[in-house]
Enzyme design. Structure first.
Site, PDB file in Angstrom:
ATOM      1  N   ASP A 150       0.861  -1.171   0.000  1.00 35.30           N
ATOM      2  CA  ASP A 150       0.000   0.000   0.000  1.00 35.30           C
ATOM      3  C   ASP A 150       0.908   1.234   0.000  1.00 35.30           C
ATOM      4  O   ASP A 150       2.099   1.132   0.323  1.00 35.30           O
ATOM      5  CB  ASP A 150      -0.884  -0.037   1.250  1.00 35.30           C
ATOM      6  N   ASP A 205      -0.122   5.196   0.907  1.00 33.45           N
ATOM      7  CA  ASP A 205      -0.354   6.172   1.966  1.00 33.45           C
ATOM      8  C   ASP A 205      -0.589   5.468   3.301  1.00 33.45           C
ATOM      9  O   ASP A 205      -1.502   4.652   3.439  1.00 33.45           O
ATOM     10  CB  ASP A 205      -1.553   7.051   1.615  1.00 33.45           C
TER      11      ASP A 205
END
Length: 217
Positions: free
Chosen positions: A36, A38
């Protein structure tokens, strides 16, 4: 689709961005490290849209370095509902993502592919799509990367800061994932491991190194 920034060639449809970074060639059926963005690679500033505010989370640098060193592709898979909601456009995403890649490069590490999904049920116009197959927790971004890089998804790993990241990994057929600041849990065929401290990071690095040995053997 274009937004005046020359990013149209990276948009495979109005809400999906797929960007191949660099030109590294990998052997067929290699596992990958899915990340991922952020909250995992960089500090989550709540819909990041300003490159000047981007700050890396140093915890992930050793993991990316280990994957780079062992010849495992590093693939970023990120939901970007801020685009769907009209908070910013693909041009801002491109600028922020470019800054993330620049900061990683300054630390001597790199990623090989970035996929982003902007669809969201609260979106506007063509981006107003509920439960789009590319949006995590659905596995579409992972399976698309799997097709493009000829990955062994079952042996691949995912690291994220939300349960949706783990669910996407499970639905894509991965066997395990690391949840930033999470708890260890197990479901049939999928293990969630915590990533909270140095001991957890050591376990992740060991798992990456083991995959690298398999690739080289």
């Amino acid at each position: 689709m274009a937004d005046g920034t020359g990013t149209s060639h990276k948009l495979t449809e109005p809400g999906v961005w797929i960007e191949r970074i660099g030109d590294r060639v990998f052997p067929p059926h290699v596992p990958a490290l899915f990340l991922d963005r952020d909250g995992t690679i960089n500090v989550d500033t709540d819909y990041p849209s300003d490159p000047a505010e981007i700050e890396l989370r140093p915890q992930m640098l050793p993991a990316i370095a280990a994957a780079n060193r062992t010849g495992i592709p590093v693939v970023v898979v990120t939901n970007q509902s801020g685009i769907a909601r009209g908070y910013f456009g693909w041009s801002a995403f491109a600028a922020v993502n470019g800054r993330v890649l620049e900061l990683l490069g300054e630390q001597g590490v790199f990623v090989d592919m970035v996929l982003a999904c902007a669809y969201h049920e609260a979106g506007v116009g063509p981006l107003a799509v509920a439960d789009h197959p590319m949006r995590k927790p659905n596995p579409g971004m992972l399976t698309e990367a799997g097709k493009r890089l000829d990955l062994d998804l079952q042996r691949s790993l995912i690291v994220g800061d939300r349960l949706g990241d783990m669910q996407a990994g499970q639905r894509a057929g991965l066997a395990q994932g690391w949840l930033v600041d999470g708890e260890a849990t197990a479901q049939p065929g999928f293990a969630i491991r915590p990533l909270r401290d140095g001991s957890d990071l050591s376990d992740l690095l060991t798992a990456i190194e083991m995959l690298g040995r398999d690739v080289r053997s």
